[in-house]
Scaffold this active site. Structure first.
Site, mmCIF file in Angstrom:
data_model
loop_
_atom_site.group_PDB
_atom_site.id
_atom_site.type_symbol
_atom_site.label_atom_id
_atom_site.label_comp_id
_atom_site.label_asym_id
_atom_site.label_seq_id
_atom_site.Cartn_x
_atom_site.Cartn_y
_atom_site.Cartn_z
ATOM 1 N N CYS A 6 39.178 -10.201 -22.912
ATOM 2 C CA CYS A 6 39.965 -9.278 -23.748
ATOM 3 C C CYS A 6 40.108 -9.864 -25.147
ATOM 4 O O CYS A 6 39.964 -9.148 -26.151
ATOM 5 C CB CYS A 6 41.337 -9.008 -23.140
ATOM 6 S SG CYS A 6 41.330 -7.825 -21.767
ATOM 7 N N ASP A 29 26.434 -15.802 -24.076
ATOM 8 C CA ASP A 29 27.142 -16.673 -23.130
ATOM 9 C C ASP A 29 27.217 -18.088 -23.709
ATOM 10 O O ASP A 29 26.252 -18.602 -24.270
ATOM 11 C CB ASP A 29 26.414 -16.682 -21.778
ATOM 12 C CG ASP A 29 27.287 -17.230 -20.662
ATOM 13 O OD1 ASP A 29 27.662 -16.464 -19.770
ATOM 14 O OD2 ASP A 29 27.602 -18.449 -20.692
ATOM 15 N N HIS A 45 40.238 -3.700 -20.051
ATOM 16 C CA HIS A 45 40.280 -4.717 -19.002
ATOM 17 C C HIS A 45 40.066 -4.080 -17.626
ATOM 18 O O HIS A 45 40.905 -3.333 -17.137
ATOM 19 C CB HIS A 45 41.616 -5.466 -19.022
ATOM 20 C CG HIS A 45 41.664 -6.580 -18.027
ATOM 21 N ND1 HIS A 45 41.100 -7.814 -18.259
ATOM 22 C CD2 HIS A 45 42.165 -6.636 -16.772
ATOM 23 C CE1 HIS A 45 41.271 -8.585 -17.206
ATOM 24 N NE2 HIS A 45 41.915 -7.897 -16.281
ATOM 25 N N ASN A 85 28.612 -10.781 -11.159
ATOM 26 C CA ASN A 85 29.220 -11.493 -10.043
ATOM 27 C C ASN A 85 30.597 -10.896 -9.786
ATOM 28 O O ASN A 85 31.387 -10.729 -10.714
ATOM 29 C CB ASN A 85 29.339 -12.986 -10.375
ATOM 30 C CG ASN A 85 27.984 -13.630 -10.593
ATOM 31 O OD1 ASN A 85 27.034 -13.341 -9.865
ATOM 32 N ND2 ASN A 85 27.869 -14.471 -11.600
ATOM 33 N N GLY A 91 30.830 -16.069 -7.109
ATOM 34 C CA GLY A 91 30.867 -16.982 -8.250
ATOM 35 C C GLY A 91 31.462 -16.390 -9.509
ATOM 36 O O GLY A 91 31.203 -16.900 -10.607
ATOM 37 N N THR A 93 33.843 -16.210 -12.282
ATOM 38 C CA THR A 93 34.825 -17.153 -12.828
ATOM 39 C C THR A 93 35.757 -16.508 -13.842
ATOM 40 O O THR A 93 36.860 -17.007 -14.060
ATOM 41 C CB THR A 93 34.137 -18.364 -13.479
ATOM 42 O OG1 THR A 93 33.262 -17.905 -14.509
ATOM 43 C CG2 THR A 93 33.355 -19.161 -12.457
ATOM 44 N N HIS A 96 37.298 -10.454 -15.722
ATOM 45 C CA HIS A 96 37.156 -9.263 -16.571
ATOM 46 C C HIS A 96 35.707 -8.842 -16.388
ATOM 47 O O HIS A 96 34.792 -9.645 -16.652
ATOM 48 C CB HIS A 96 37.483 -9.621 -18.034
ATOM 49 C CG HIS A 96 37.323 -8.506 -19.029
ATOM 50 N ND1 HIS A 96 38.334 -8.131 -19.916
ATOM 51 C CD2 HIS A 96 36.288 -7.687 -19.300
ATOM 52 C CE1 HIS A 96 37.917 -7.136 -20.679
ATOM 53 N NE2 HIS A 96 36.664 -6.851 -20.330
ATOM 54 N N HIS A 98 32.023 -8.108 -16.279
ATOM 55 C CA HIS A 98 30.972 -8.438 -17.248
ATOM 56 C C HIS A 98 29.622 -8.403 -16.554
ATOM 57 O O HIS A 98 29.507 -8.685 -15.362
ATOM 58 C CB HIS A 98 31.221 -9.810 -17.891
ATOM 59 C CG HIS A 98 31.437 -10.915 -16.914
ATOM 60 N ND1 HIS A 98 32.645 -11.130 -16.280
ATOM 61 C CD2 HIS A 98 30.598 -11.866 -16.450
ATOM 62 C CE1 HIS A 98 32.537 -12.178 -15.478
ATOM 63 N NE2 HIS A 98 31.301 -12.635 -15.554
HETATM 64 P P1 5GP Z 1 30.911 -15.425 -14.151
HETATM 65 O O1 5GP Z 1 30.851 -16.856 -13.690
HETATM 66 O O2 5GP Z 1 32.336 -14.893 -14.067
HETATM 67 O O3 5GP Z 1 29.915 -14.509 -13.543
HETATM 68 O O4 5GP Z 1 30.520 -15.447 -15.679
HETATM 69 C C1 5GP Z 1 31.369 -15.884 -16.679
HETATM 70 C C2 5GP Z 1 30.492 -16.338 -17.823
HETATM 71 O O5 5GP Z 1 31.309 -16.429 -18.975
HETATM 72 C C3 5GP Z 1 29.855 -17.712 -17.613
HETATM 73 O O6 5GP Z 1 28.444 -17.588 -17.690
HETATM 74 C C4 5GP Z 1 30.435 -18.546 -18.746
HETATM 75 O O7 5GP Z 1 29.482 -19.427 -19.302
HETATM 76 C C5 5GP Z 1 30.874 -17.504 -19.748
HETATM 77 N N1 5GP Z 1 32.019 -17.867 -20.551
HETATM 78 C C6 5GP Z 1 33.210 -18.372 -20.104
HETATM 79 N N2 5GP Z 1 34.046 -18.577 -21.132
HETATM 80 C C7 5GP Z 1 33.371 -18.188 -22.253
HETATM 81 C C8 5GP Z 1 33.730 -18.160 -23.633
HETATM 82 O O8 5GP Z 1 34.832 -18.528 -24.047
HETATM 83 N N3 5GP Z 1 32.798 -17.682 -24.496
HETATM 84 C C9 5GP Z 1 31.561 -17.261 -24.083
HETATM 85 N N4 5GP Z 1 30.717 -16.816 -25.023
HETATM 86 N N5 5GP Z 1 31.203 -17.273 -22.778
HETATM 87 C C10 5GP Z 1 32.095 -17.725 -21.884
HETATM 88 ZN ZN ZN Z 2 40.343 -8.717 -19.900
#
Ligand code: 5GP
Ligand code: ZN
Length: 112
Positions: A6, A29, A45, A85, A91, A93, A96, A98
């Site tokens: 957000c 990323d 969100h 994911n 996985g 993390t 929100h 994406h």
């Molecule tokens: P998930 O693990 O939830 O599928 O993907 C989250 C993604 O967000 C990860 O690939 C991680 O590298 C990326 N990520 C987490 N925090 C940040 C951030 O502050 N900025 C950017 N650009 N990417 C982020």
């Molecule tokens: Zn959010």
């Protein structure tokens, strides 16, 4: 609410922006898993793919329209992968919604 994506969508948290319209935001990323690794998110969100309903699903169409354009602009004519994911065992993390747009290398199937 303390949500990093957000904050990124609002511009409060810096990111390398790739695309933006009224409802969708895309940025690189921070920890790329392929030569091109872009995250595409709804500005609103939504926690995860498990929370998509008939009330909010139109933004998913907008996200995939943006994805096709972003992939074209990034020169990913050989192919790319879009992954979302959903939940801890997949996985996820950041809670929100994406979509990872990954390209610039070959990918294996099935994923790990
Ligand atoms: P998930 O693990 O939830 O599928 O993907 C989250 C993604 O967000 C990860 O690939 C991680 O590298 C990326 N990520 C987490 N925090 C940040 C951030 O502050 N900025 C950017 N650009 N990417 C982020
Ligand atoms: Zn959010």
């Amino acid at each position: 609410m303390d949500c990093i994506f957000c904050g990124i969508a609002k511009g409060d948290i810096p990111s390398k922006k790739v695309y933006e319209d009224d409802n969708v935001f895309a940025f690189y990323d921070i920890s790329p898993q392929s030569p091109v690794h872009i995250l595409i998110i709804p500005k609103a969100h939504i926690v995860s793919a498990a929370e998509i309903t008939s009330e909010n699903s139109s933004v998913v169409a907008r996200i995939f329209e943006a994805a096709a354009k972003i992939a074209r602009d990034a020169g990913l004519s050989e192919g790319f992968r879009i992954v979302s994911n959903c939940g801890d065992s997949a996985g996820q993390t950041v809670k929100h919604l994406h979509f990872h747009l990954l390209g610039g290398r070959d990918f294996t199937w099935p994923p790990g």
